[in-house]
Design an enzyme around this catalytic site. Sequence first.
Site, mmCIF file in Angstrom:
data_model
loop_
_atom_site.group_PDB
_atom_site.id
_atom_site.type_symbol
_atom_site.label_atom_id
_atom_site.label_comp_id
_atom_site.label_asym_id
_atom_site.label_seq_id
_atom_site.Cartn_x
_atom_site.Cartn_y
_atom_site.Cartn_z
ATOM 1 N N ARG D 53 0.931 -1.208 0.214
ATOM 2 C CA ARG D 53 0.110 -0.046 -0.007
ATOM 3 C C ARG D 53 0.574 1.288 0.059
ATOM 4 N NH1 ARG D 53 -3.131 -3.044 4.497
ATOM 5 N NH2 ARG D 53 -1.625 -2.215 5.923
ATOM 6 N N LYS D 159 -10.530 5.361 3.836
ATOM 7 C CA LYS D 159 -9.163 4.985 4.146
ATOM 8 C C LYS D 159 -8.937 5.258 5.562
ATOM 9 C CE LYS D 159 -5.831 2.306 3.827
ATOM 10 N NZ LYS D 159 -4.600 2.342 3.072
ATOM 11 N N SER D 224 -11.233 0.635 4.913
ATOM 12 C CA SER D 224 -9.890 -0.219 4.570
ATOM 13 C C SER D 224 -8.944 0.611 5.658
ATOM 14 C CB SER D 224 -9.216 -0.054 3.288
ATOM 15 O OG SER D 224 -10.118 -0.928 2.383
ATOM 16 N N ALA D 225 -8.249 0.037 6.382
ATOM 17 C CA ALA D 225 -7.086 0.419 7.224
ATOM 18 C C ALA D 225 -5.770 0.122 6.651
ATOM 19 C CB ALA D 225 -7.350 -0.248 8.547
ATOM 20 N N SER D 332 -12.484 -5.734 -0.885
ATOM 21 C CA SER D 332 -11.624 -5.593 0.420
ATOM 22 C C SER D 332 -12.172 -6.276 1.645
ATOM 23 C CB SER D 332 -11.418 -4.072 0.751
ATOM 24 O OG SER D 332 -12.458 -3.281 0.222
ATOM 25 N N GLY D 339 -22.520 -3.578 6.037
ATOM 26 C CA GLY D 339 -23.364 -4.612 5.834
ATOM 27 C C GLY D 339 -23.493 -5.329 7.000
#
Lengths: 359, 359, 359, 359
Positions: D53, D159, D224-225, D332, D339
């Site tokens: 990343r 993010k 997303s982390a 991801s 959800g």
Amino acid sequence: MPRKASLFRLSMGDPGDVSAIEACLADGRLKPDAIAAILGKTEGNGCVNDFTRAYATQSLRAMLARYLEPHAVETVPLVMSGGTEGALSPHWIVIAAEKAEDAVTPGPALAIGTAITPPLSPSEIGRPAQAFRVRDAVRCAMARAEIDSPADVQFVQVKCPLLTAARAATVGGDVATVDMLKSMGLSRGASALGVGLALDELRDMPGDMIGADRSIWSSRASCSAGIELMACEVVVLGQSPGWCGPLRIASTVMADAIDAASVRSLLARVPGDPALAVRAVLAKAEASSNGMVRGQRHTMLEDSDISATRHARGFVGGVLAGLVGHTELFVSGGAEHQGPDGGGPVSIIYSLQASDLGT
Amino acid sequence: MPRKASLFRLSMGDPGDVSAIEACLADGRLKPDAIAAILGKTEGNGCVNDFTRAYATQSLRAMLARYLEPHAVETVPLVMSGGTEGALSPHWIVIAAEKAEDAVTPGPALAIGTAITPPLSPSEIGRPAQAFRVRDAVRCAMARAEIDSPADVQFVQVKCPLLTAARAATVGGDVATVDMLKSMGLSRGASALGVGLALDELRDMPGDMIGADRSIWSSRASCSAGIELMACEVVVLGQSPGWCGPLRIASTVMADAIDAASVRSLLARVPGDPALAVRAVLAKAEASSNGMVRGQRHTMLEDSDISATRHARGFVGGVLAGLVGHTELFVSGGAEHQGPDGGGPVSIIYSLQASDLGT
Amino acid sequence: MPRKASLFRLSMGDPGDVSAIEACLADGRLKPDAIAAILGKTEGNGCVNDFTRAYATQSLRAMLARYLEPHAVETVPLVMSGGTEGALSPHWIVIAAEKAEDAVTPGPALAIGTAITPPLSPSEIGRPAQAFRVRDAVRCAMARAEIDSPADVQFVQVKCPLLTAARAATVGGDVATVDMLKSMGLSRGASALGVGLALDELRDMPGDMIGADRSIWSSRASCSAGIELMACEVVVLGQSPGWCGPLRIASTVMADAIDAASVRSLLARVPGDPALAVRAVLAKAEASSNGMVRGQRHTMLEDSDISATRHARGFVGGVLAGLVGHTELFVSGGAEHQGPDGGGPVSIIYSLQASDLGT
Amino acid sequence: MPRKASLFRLSMGDPGDVSAIEACLADGRLKPDAIAAILGKTEGNGCVNDFTRAYATQSLRAMLARYLEPHAVETVPLVMSGGTEGALSPHWIVIAAEKAEDAVTPGPALAIGTAITPPLSPSEIGRPAQAFRVRDAVRCAMARAEIDSPADVQFVQVKCPLLTAARAATVGGDVATVDMLKSMGLSRGASALGVGLALDELRDMPGDMIGADRSIWSSRASCSAGIELMACEVVVLGQSPGWCGPLRIASTVMADAIDAASVRSLLARVPGDPALAVRAVLAKAEASSNGMVRGQRHTMLEDSDISATRHARGFVGGVLAGLVGHTELFVSGGAEHQGPDGGGPVSIIYSLQASDLGT
Ligand SMILES: [Ca+2]
Ligand SMILES: [Ca+2]
Ligand SMILES: [Ca+2]
Ligand SMILES: [Ca+2]
């Protein structure tokens, strides 16, 4: 009549290979009724989904059934610890105890006693109740080993349970954690503190200490978790004047993952050549929680591809193998409250008779 | 005028963290033009999909671009090796070389020379042609380091390429293997034999020797493969009377994964306290191909969850850390034709001036 | 008198959990003597060091020993396949065969026949000799199933051996490969070509075809390797007029990892609602060797952290689960010569009686 | 003047390969100043030690520096998500926004707005403060996108940061958790609840809800982390009458890992052939916390060799690829409060002009 301990360190070709143990039974070196405990270092991942432990246990029981009555088969302590990272070699350690009928080297000598707690409720795993159960079992095992003083206990191996989602559901979710891998750590930690209570290493145990206050630890606890049982199986090793024979046991604590000095000092206490005299090495390894070893950063807790306990076993296994000279070392991972944070207890069983084969 | 080598062993917070190197440049301890080579031990898996190597290289070049002309930025040798298993700590080793203007400790002293082969064709990777290219580059680097005799070479670090499906396609499939992980081993092996040829450790190199005849090896080659380049980057380290300063280099070979004795002997050659004098440790580790270490079975080649090179690095890293006393060790995996099967070369760079900070 | 096949798809709580099968035996739904084969999808890594397969086999045999004579216990075909990646659910598939005493749905119906080759020499694994052995066993199993025409065979499950260093040593190293993981692929491939020979899908089999010429494949072979045996265990599934009952079997081939269209077409052939009618799904999955799926790059062959077969099983398992509607799918990895490169056979066993519970 | 969004879905050869994006800039298809956001699906493990990343981000910024002013280079939203398990293909999604000077398909059309929170204190990560920050950023981004009603928002990509031991130390240990992997989950969950607050999907957010009450979730959050930033970067995608052009966006929620029906319904809403019209698919995947999928046990949470998020991505990636027909899907992992438990949002961006190349 005093008792005498024997130790057989035997190779295993795979987790189901009990042939080396059976060979000892078949030729009479090992008497079935004398088996006090069997430890196994199996080649699984040592974490949650390690089925080598259960496979080894099932294989042992099936073989023992050919030599022992069903009740004995079900109750002989079997302590399987998974994980043989690096060059560590899978092996069995069978410890036998018999009345010493012949004249043998007088004691105090290696003594062994075992006990098992009642099955724990999932609610107790990783909590003070587990520590108290283990404390009681250690005291019981000490008595069975005729070890009167905690100072004469050198190594306490505990096999303890872990939590699963199913087990948590049976108590309505009243559990220490819902994370199976984390429950292994809390279970090991609670067991270790229980050992510490029994050995007078600590007096109290506040409810919030487990897994939190890393400054509290036992110097002689070695705990391994697995899914195979709900009770805690305790094996106490130490020395007692009620035991004779050439085997001795001594222990130390590695202050961190590279504390070779402590282990060298321990090996230096062995009369004669350690390469010939040392029969078994039992150690705990872990990744220090602060991510450092003597000021240098380690990556064990951040590697999402390899569990920290696997990293630690392989690495500390290397440190020890470089000192001991071989790779059949019983190194287990996850040393919560066992030795300081990042370190763990190390114990050696050695013989005063270097030519004493297999015992 | 003689040259003087300096060595900076610096921590890295992550593969893109070049701040410690930049700090040395900013405060003048390290002159940009003096940088002879930068080695990096990064925290990836060290195998095929290890992008920490490329990330580190890109980060280094971006930082160097602030200090060097573009051509220099592109050509300074950057040797990244992935894998910091166990407690091994990610770090940089920057080696600088300058004219020795001030009076310094006379040599022979640590000498460094680098060279790069032309880009290899995919057809050459893992085959004799690669060995010959590396041999020529080693001779060139030796000349640049003013090392006349192969006996004065102590450690040759080679960064070599690997095969990908795409690269194989460009030569119509005429490649040594279609397996990327296997190509890394053949590339390392061919490079090592090339070093052996240059150092007169072997005379010939039959085409079928690479990766097959494990009895042929170089005692001073250390080879690491990566996808980042198609050439072989060579860094020769040794001693030369043309160099001065307090740094020295010595090496040995570990006969197997637990050969601590050879390393103890090596450390004993260091004047003074190795804990203060040793500036860098470079080693190769691997899993013996016969699945054994001194008669005991290891599981490194059968573990489908963890690559054998990762196992070997962590374990041998432990052996070395227990001897050296810290974890910033440059241990790389995959020692094909580098030392015997299951073993590998180990080199230490130390200073005659224990108080010689950072160099 | 015609025979009738029954199929029980049962959950397993862990690889040693045979309780669901034992429950069927205990309440009479399943007659011990009727067991024709037991397939198990176990939660190991499905690669070299997957001991869940042996653990499951041992657990099955121990349980069957309470119901069958020793010879039967040792010879009932047990085909364990490891790997339940993604949401795939570990389960057993027990296929029983009995004389059809009551009036039942007339055939042609699901037919099963099994055979086992003699133990292979390590020299034969992954080579033409293995293919010929498997061909002969498939023909024998077809005869036992009363399946006369290869066209009526729908799925052939083969359990085949792999090479270990020890096994290679027994034949002086005369083996197809020294790499255990690679030997699994060659063994599967050779077995698949053997199936192809038996089913007249190919006529010859040049010695250099195995693992090399991916354009040659069987449309109905499903091969899994393991360390547990040296013979090839063959289970042939098809349809025969000699069999009756409501079970049917149909198959297709996935051209690549995302060929959902072929599977939809297969499911459309099921009378009634597939969600109710389909009793079992058996499939092969693999990573295409060219690193692409319909022109897009995949990373399965380059991921040194997760084996390509694990990646493929989980992904194709998802493709199939999205089509079938549940996760108890028997997906195995490594489809060399089983369907095209990157694809593999898929077979469904369904019932004409949607209300036909458990069979 | 209305704005028009364009979307470029481009292959990446490795995490540092920005050539496909640069090609679009070089030939004018993509205007540098028009870049609204760049999403990248990179081939790392997607967990803590995923450096692909950061490598991708650094590579993008270095390339953009050749086209944009430094401030723009530093502030263009770059959202990297690691993990391309199974056959999932690494790729970039570049979304551009320009004034619509030419006559184009009238809206409401795809609209994009971005915003970034201030850097979070480590104490805020995984706690209500993070949710409130994200809520505010989502509202700001909606305004920038001229999306007035939450109902017109279709997908919010966030993010977010994670906790490290070092970061925890800076606030005296006052953090939500000391476990880095767990902090990723709490950070994602808090971000998702912040999206839910902004979209009026929930009104309040009790402090103990994050990571605990799985019944509360946003239908359109995708979080997303990563370690690369301390702020939360928000990209809102929806439709607005202030935007024109042929691109549209629609979304649904997968109720569990195999809910193909919801995705089929979503694809059915696309005019024309989805195979030609769909330009991008964005989805969240996770392992259901109760260990089950439609009553069948899964092993994702117990596999100590492969992280549950990796398992889930590969498996759900397969479900989606079987429906969509290709593997360049932005899947991801870790769908906490995104959800339902075990499920997650899925969004498709499609074009009304099937022949509309690259946009
Ligand atoms: Ca400890
Ligand atoms: Ca070697
Ligand atoms: Ca195939
Ligand atoms: Ca969810």
